[in-house]
Design a protein around this motif. Structure first.
Motif, PDB file in Angstrom:
ATOM      1  N   LEU A 196       0.827  -1.205   0.000  1.00  0.00           N
ATOM      2  CA  LEU A 196       0.000   0.000   0.000  1.00  0.00           C
ATOM      3  C   LEU A 196       0.862   1.255   0.000  1.00  0.00           C
ATOM      4  O   LEU A 196       0.575   2.220  -0.710  1.00  0.00           O
ATOM      5  CB  LEU A 196      -0.941  -0.013   1.212  1.00  0.00           C
ATOM      6  N   ARG A 197       1.941   1.251   0.759  1.00  0.00           N
ATOM      7  CA  ARG A 197       2.845   2.407   0.784  1.00  0.00           C
ATOM      8  C   ARG A 197       3.462   2.657  -0.598  1.00  0.00           C
ATOM      9  O   ARG A 197       3.577   3.800  -1.035  1.00  0.00           O
ATOM     10  CB  ARG A 197       3.950   2.212   1.815  1.00  0.00           C
ATOM     11  N   HIS A 198       3.845   1.602  -1.284  1.00  0.00           N
ATOM     12  CA  HIS A 198       4.421   1.744  -2.623  1.00  0.00           C
ATOM     13  C   HIS A 198       3.397   2.334  -3.596  1.00  0.00           C
ATOM     14  O   HIS A 198       3.717   3.246  -4.365  1.00  0.00           O
ATOM     15  CB  HIS A 198       4.918   0.395  -3.153  1.00  0.00           C
ATOM     16  N   ILE A 199       2.180   1.811  -3.550  1.00  0.00           N
ATOM     17  CA  ILE A 199       1.138   2.298  -4.450  1.00  0.00           C
ATOM     18  C   ILE A 199       0.804   3.756  -4.130  1.00  0.00           C
ATOM     19  O   ILE A 199       0.652   4.576  -5.033  1.00  0.00           O
ATOM     20  CB  ILE A 199      -0.112   1.401  -4.373  1.00  0.00           C
ATOM     21  N   ALA A 200       0.725   4.095  -2.848  1.00  0.00           N
ATOM     22  CA  ALA A 200       0.441   5.476  -2.455  1.00  0.00           C
ATOM     23  C   ALA A 200       1.555   6.423  -2.883  1.00  0.00           C
ATOM     24  O   ALA A 200       1.311   7.608  -3.123  1.00  0.00           O
ATOM     25  CB  ALA A 200       0.231   5.555  -0.940  1.00  0.00           C
ATOM     26  N   ALA A 201       2.779   5.898  -3.015  1.00  0.00           N
ATOM     27  CA  ALA A 201       3.913   6.712  -3.461  1.00  0.00           C
ATOM     28  C   ALA A 201       3.924   6.879  -4.981  1.00  0.00           C
ATOM     29  O   ALA A 201       4.789   7.559  -5.524  1.00  0.00           O
ATOM     30  CB  ALA A 201       5.220   6.085  -2.994  1.00  0.00           C
ATOM     31  N   GLY A 202       2.966   6.226  -5.669  1.00  0.00           N
ATOM     32  CA  GLY A 202       2.862   6.387  -7.106  1.00  0.00           C
ATOM     33  C   GLY A 202       3.512   5.300  -7.923  1.00  0.00           C
ATOM     34  O   GLY A 202       3.603   5.404  -9.144  1.00  0.00           O
ATOM     35  N   HIS A 223     -13.098   0.446  -4.066  1.00  0.00           N
ATOM     36  CA  HIS A 223     -13.226  -0.365  -5.268  1.00  0.00           C
ATOM     37  C   HIS A 223     -12.126  -0.151  -6.293  1.00  0.00           C
ATOM     38  O   HIS A 223     -11.897  -1.016  -7.124  1.00  0.00           O
ATOM     39  CB  HIS A 223     -14.586  -0.110  -5.917  1.00  0.00           C
ATOM     40  N   THR A 224     -11.452   0.970  -6.259  1.00  0.00           N
ATOM     41  CA  THR A 224     -10.445   1.253  -7.265  1.00  0.00           C
ATOM     42  C   THR A 224      -9.104   1.559  -6.605  1.00  0.00           C
ATOM     43  O   THR A 224      -9.031   1.909  -5.430  1.00  0.00           O
ATOM     44  CB  THR A 224     -10.838   2.461  -8.140  1.00  0.00           C
ATOM     45  N   THR A 225      -8.046   1.455  -7.402  1.00  0.00           N
ATOM     46  CA  THR A 225      -6.716   1.796  -6.912  1.00  0.00           C
ATOM     47  C   THR A 225      -6.635   3.286  -6.608  1.00  0.00           C
ATOM     48  O   THR A 225      -5.961   3.688  -5.658  1.00  0.00           O
ATOM     49  CB  THR A 225      -5.651   1.379  -7.936  1.00  0.00           C
ATOM     50  N   ALA A 226      -7.345   4.104  -7.375  1.00  0.00           N
ATOM     51  CA  ALA A 226      -7.354   5.548  -7.109  1.00  0.00           C
ATOM     52  C   ALA A 226      -7.944   5.846  -5.729  1.00  0.00           C
ATOM     53  O   ALA A 226      -7.391   6.649  -4.971  1.00  0.00           O
ATOM     54  CB  ALA A 226      -8.141   6.283  -8.191  1.00  0.00           C
ATOM     55  N   GLU A 227      -9.048   5.197  -5.385  1.00  0.00           N
ATOM     56  CA  GLU A 227      -9.649   5.386  -4.055  1.00  0.00           C
ATOM     57  C   GLU A 227      -8.693   4.893  -2.970  1.00  0.00           C
ATOM     58  O   GLU A 227      -8.557   5.524  -1.920  1.00  0.00           O
ATOM     59  CB  GLU A 227     -10.957   4.603  -3.938  1.00  0.00           C
ATOM     60  N   LEU A 228      -8.061   3.775  -3.244  1.00  0.00           N
ATOM     61  CA  LEU A 228      -7.110   3.206  -2.289  1.00  0.00           C
ATOM     62  C   LEU A 228      -5.947   4.161  -2.057  1.00  0.00           C
ATOM     63  O   LEU A 228      -5.540   4.402  -0.925  1.00  0.00           O
ATOM     64  CB  LEU A 228      -6.606   1.858  -2.812  1.00  0.00           C
ATOM     65  N   THR A 229      -5.428   4.737  -3.134  1.00  0.00           N
ATOM     66  CA  THR A 229      -4.313   5.675  -3.037  1.00  0.00           C
ATOM     67  C   THR A 229      -4.724   6.919  -2.260  1.00  0.00           C
ATOM     68  O   THR A 229      -4.005   7.383  -1.376  1.00  0.00           O
ATOM     69  CB  THR A 229      -3.825   6.064  -4.443  1.00  0.00           C
ATOM     70  N   ARG A 230      -5.907   7.461  -2.573  1.00  0.00           N
ATOM     71  CA  ARG A 230      -6.409   8.652  -1.873  1.00  0.00           C
ATOM     72  C   ARG A 230      -6.537   8.375  -0.377  1.00  0.00           C
ATOM     73  O   ARG A 230      -6.119   9.186   0.461  1.00  0.00           O
ATOM     74  CB  ARG A 230      -7.761   9.081  -2.448  1.00  0.00           C
TER      75      ARG A 230
END
Length: 85
Positions: free
Chosen positions: A34-40, A71-78
């Motif tokens: 999750l940290r990696h995905i949130a970092a872009g 439901h989406t990676t964008a929501e998860l990142t936000r």
């Protein structure tokens, strides 16, 4: 790791007592992904950093989305950014 999430309020209902925020536990590798995905990072970049296959990272993130109710990676990142990850 344990995250505490507040449930969104329904605007059409009268002022009812609010439910307690829900605590969600993530496994250490789920948190790392999750940290990696949130970092872009992409799934492939995340997989390479973690020494995993892209499919394993995808499985981690599917579980996280299910646990967090997004439901989406964008929501998860936000959400991850909002929580300071």
């Amino acid at each position: 790791m344990s995250l505490t999430l507040a449930e969104p309020q329904q605007q059409l209902q009268p002022q009812a007592p609010q439910a307690e925020p829900q605590a969600v536990s993530l496994a250490p590798r789920e948190e790392e992904a999750l940290r990696h995905i949130a970092a872009g990072h992409t799934y492939l970049q995340t997989a390479r950093h973690m020494g995993l296959s892209k499919h394993t990272v995808d499985a981690y993130l599917r579980r996280i989305r299910s646990k967090l109710g997004v439901h989406t990676t964008a929501e998860l990142t936000r959400l991850a950014i909002a929580l300071g990850l």
